[in-house]
Motif scaffolding. Structure first.
Motif, short mmCIF file in Angstrom:
data_model
loop_
_atom_site.label_atom_id
_atom_site.label_comp_id
_atom_site.label_asym_id
_atom_site.label_seq_id
_atom_site.Cartn_x
_atom_site.Cartn_y
_atom_site.Cartn_z
N GLY A 1 0.82 -1.20 0.00
CA GLY A 1 0.00 0.00 0.00
C GLY A 1 0.85 1.26 0.00
N PRO A 2 0.23 2.43 -0.20
CA PRO A 2 1.00 3.66 -0.38
C PRO A 2 1.45 4.33 0.91
CG PRO A 2 -1.34 4.13 -0.62
CD PRO A 2 -1.22 2.63 -0.42
N TYR A 3 0.84 4.02 2.03
CA TYR A 3 1.03 4.87 3.21
C TYR A 3 2.41 4.73 3.84
CZ TYR A 3 -3.91 5.69 2.61
OH TYR A 3 -5.12 6.03 2.07
N TYR A 4 2.93 3.51 3.94
CA TYR A 4 4.27 3.36 4.48
C TYR A 4 5.29 4.05 3.57
CZ TYR A 4 2.60 0.03 7.96
OH TYR A 4 1.96 -0.55 9.01
N ARG A 5 5.13 3.87 2.27
CA ARG A 5 6.07 4.50 1.34
C ARG A 5 6.04 6.02 1.49
NH1 ARG A 5 3.81 3.04 -3.04
NH2 ARG A 5 3.08 4.96 -3.97
N GLN A 6 4.86 6.60 1.57
CA GLN A 6 4.75 8.05 1.71
C GLN A 6 5.33 8.52 3.03
OE1 GLN A 6 0.54 8.62 1.20
NE2 GLN A 6 0.59 8.13 -0.98
N SER A 7 5.06 7.78 4.10
CA SER A 7 5.56 8.16 5.42
C SER A 7 7.09 8.11 5.47
CB SER A 7 4.98 7.24 6.50
OG SER A 7 5.52 7.53 7.77
N ILE A 8 7.67 7.05 4.93
CA ILE A 8 9.13 6.93 4.94
C ILE A 8 9.76 7.98 4.04
CG2 ILE A 8 11.04 5.39 4.30
CD1 ILE A 8 9.20 3.04 5.11
N ALA A 9 9.12 8.28 2.90
CA ALA A 9 9.65 9.31 2.00
C ALA A 9 9.71 10.66 2.71
CB ALA A 9 8.78 9.40 0.76
N ASP B 1 13.06 10.16 0.25
CA ASP B 1 12.21 10.29 -0.92
C ASP B 1 12.78 9.54 -2.12
OD1 ASP B 1 10.10 11.08 -2.47
OD2 ASP B 1 10.84 13.10 -2.83
N GLY B 2 14.04 9.80 -2.45
CA GLY B 2 14.65 9.14 -3.59
C GLY B 2 14.79 7.65 -3.39
N ARG C 1 7.80 -2.58 -8.65
CA ARG C 1 6.72 -2.55 -9.65
C ARG C 1 7.16 -3.20 -10.96
NH1 ARG C 1 4.64 3.32 -10.78
NH2 ARG C 1 6.76 3.41 -11.63
N GLU C 2 8.45 -3.08 -11.27
CA GLU C 2 8.96 -3.69 -12.50
C GLU C 2 9.29 -5.16 -12.33
OE1 GLU C 2 12.27 -1.22 -13.39
OE2 GLU C 2 11.04 0.56 -13.85
N GLY C 3 9.10 -5.69 -11.13
CA GLY C 3 9.33 -7.10 -10.88
C GLY C 3 10.75 -7.46 -10.53
N ASP C 4 11.60 -6.45 -10.31
CA ASP C 4 13.00 -6.70 -9.98
C ASP C 4 13.15 -6.63 -8.46
OD1 ASP C 4 15.73 -6.89 -9.74
OD2 ASP C 4 16.17 -5.49 -11.38
N ARG C 5 12.85 -7.74 -7.78
CA ARG C 5 12.88 -7.77 -6.32
C ARG C 5 14.30 -7.54 -5.79
NH1 ARG C 5 8.26 -7.42 -7.70
NH2 ARG C 5 6.53 -8.77 -7.09
N GLU C 6 15.28 -8.09 -6.47
CA GLU C 6 16.66 -7.94 -6.01
C GLU C 6 17.08 -6.48 -6.03
OE1 GLU C 6 21.19 -9.51 -7.11
OE2 GLU C 6 19.42 -10.48 -8.00
N ALA C 7 16.72 -5.76 -7.09
CA ALA C 7 17.06 -4.34 -7.16
C ALA C 7 16.31 -3.55 -6.10
CB ALA C 7 16.73 -3.80 -8.55
N ALA C 8 15.08 -3.95 -5.81
CA ALA C 8 14.31 -3.26 -4.77
C ALA C 8 14.98 -3.40 -3.42
CB ALA C 8 12.89 -3.81 -4.73
N VAL C 9 15.45 -4.60 -3.11
CA VAL C 9 16.13 -4.83 -1.83
C VAL C 9 17.44 -4.05 -1.79
CG1 VAL C 9 17.25 -6.58 -0.40
CG2 VAL C 9 15.05 -7.08 -1.47
N ASP C 10 18.18 -4.05 -2.89
CA ASP C 10 19.45 -3.33 -2.95
C ASP C 10 19.25 -1.83 -2.76
OD1 ASP C 10 20.83 -5.67 -3.35
OD2 ASP C 10 20.98 -5.45 -5.54
N ALA C 11 18.07 -1.32 -3.11
CA ALA C 11 17.80 0.12 -2.99
C ALA C 11 17.53 0.54 -1.55
CB ALA C 11 16.63 0.51 -3.88
N VAL C 12 17.32 -0.42 -0.65
CA VAL C 12 17.15 -0.11 0.77
C VAL C 12 18.52 0.16 1.35
CG1 VAL C 12 16.35 -0.94 3.01
CG2 VAL C 12 15.07 -1.52 0.93
N THR C 13 18.75 1.36 1.82
CA THR C 13 20.08 1.78 2.25
C THR C 13 20.35 1.42 3.71
OG1 THR C 13 19.31 3.95 2.98
CG2 THR C 13 19.95 3.73 0.66
N ASP C 14 21.64 1.47 4.07
CA ASP C 14 22.02 1.26 5.47
C ASP C 14 21.35 2.28 6.38
OD1 ASP C 14 23.65 -0.96 5.05
OD2 ASP C 14 25.45 0.26 4.72
N GLU C 15 21.24 3.52 5.89
CA GLU C 15 20.61 4.57 6.70
C GLU C 15 19.15 4.25 6.99
OE1 GLU C 15 24.24 6.00 4.92
OE2 GLU C 15 22.44 5.08 4.00
#
Length: 329
Positions: free
Chosen positions: A240-248, A253-254, A264-278
């Motif tokens: 859902g959108p609410y966690y994404r909006q809250s974290i952004a 945001d980026g 959304r593009e089906g690339d789960r590995e890239a999605a996980v890699d985009a989660v930063t240490d911060e």
């Protein structure tokens, strides 16, 4: 002193497994246990079972949907679970999400905050034993009152993320349950809670603020952090959108855009890699036992926090949950 609660993960194997976790939490002196209700077991049956199998630990549910039960039924539920638990129950409520509302409860996700407010007001009338008499925007009518069971006070904890929803919690609910905030962002959002309390002529100190901190404490710190990354990617990309909006709004945001686009593009590995240490360091508690303890203590130190609710990540094993509970007890 700040209390510590435990949040039961969704999808556990059996009622017995949930009860075993509750008994263990009670033996470790956790203050409260909360159970989920999404598309699996209904929370009311689970809570009634736990009321029989535990003695002292407080009992709550995460979020009951205001589309899943009528406000009067929620009042009945609250009174009955208070009776079953000898007064240990707090009712968790929230607007839920468009996906769950429309695809599961088959409702229309319209004016969610108004529906939540009116639901709280009506269930308070019902649980107090008053004749139901309500003139609202979403609900209107009445004429009957609670019968066959003793009226009792039912405390309502509102799960909320955004400023208006948090203000509503301060004005109408008895507690606030936020999730996936950094300590700094949580401190800032407290201003919205206090503003709501002021609008309702209430003392913010009377509201129980219980922040959920998803936690995984392992000797293999990298493994724990990878578990956290995968959960965050799922909640940002799919939940859902609410966690994404809250974290952004908390300065990510980026990062949230990158996670969401890859998911959304089906690339789960890239999605996980985009989660930063911060993001991992700020939003959850994952890593070595010492690091997890320190993170939880940072949340406890936020002014106005009354409890930290120790949650888990979906892929954690029963042993990893037990270990984490032991570390944070």
């Amino acid at each position: 002193m700040t209390e510590r609660d435990v949040v039961v993960p969704d999808g556990m194997d059996s009622l017995d497994a949930i009860a075993d976790l509750a008994v263990r939490a009670e033996s470790l002196d956790y203050d409260r246990l909360s159970v989920p209700e999404v598309t699996g077991r209904d929370a009311v049956t689970v809570l009634a079972t736990l009321a029989e199998r535990t003695d002292d630990i407080g009992l709550s549910n995460d979020v009951l949907s205001p589309w899943g039960r009528s406000p009067a039924m929620l009042g009945q539920t609250g009174v009955t679970l208070q009776e079953a638990s000898d007064g240990r129950y707090r009712l968790g409520l929230g607007a839920s999400s468009p996906d769950l509302t429309e695809r599961w409860h088959l409702g229309s996700f319209e004016r969610p905050l108004r529906r939540v407010r009116e639901t709280i007001e009506i269930l308070k009338q019902v649980s107090a034993g008053e004749q139901l008499d309500y003139d609202g925007t979403v609900f209107d009518g009445g004429g009957l009152r609670l019968r066959g069971v003793e009226p009792t006070e039912v405390s309502v904890d509102l799960a909320a993320l955004g400023p208006k929803a948090t203000e509503l919690a301060g004005r109408f609910a008895d507690g606030w349950v936020p999730q996936l905030f950094t300590p700094d962002a949580l401190s800032e959002r407290m201003d919205d809670l206090r503003r709501g309390a002021d609008l309702g002529d209430r003392d913010p100190a009377d509201l129980r603020v219980a922040v959920t901190v998803r936690s995984c404490a392992l000797a293999d710190a990298d493994r724990a952090r990878n578990v956290a990354r995968r959960q965050l990617a799922f909640m940002i990309g799919a939940y859902g959108p609410y966690y994404r909006q809250s974290i952004a709004r908390q300065g990510f945001d980026g990062e949230t855009d990158a996670v969401h686009d890859a998911w959304r593009e089906g690339d789960r590995e890239a999605a996980v890699d985009a989660v930063t240490d911060e993001m991992v360091d700020g939003l959850v508690a994952a890593g070595s036992p010492d690091a997890v303890r320190e993170t939880v203590q940072r949340f406890e130190a936020v002014d106005g926090v009354d409890a930290v609710r120790i949650g888990f990540f979906g892929e954690m094993t029963a042993e990893q949950r037990r270990r984490t509970m032991d570390v944070l007890a």
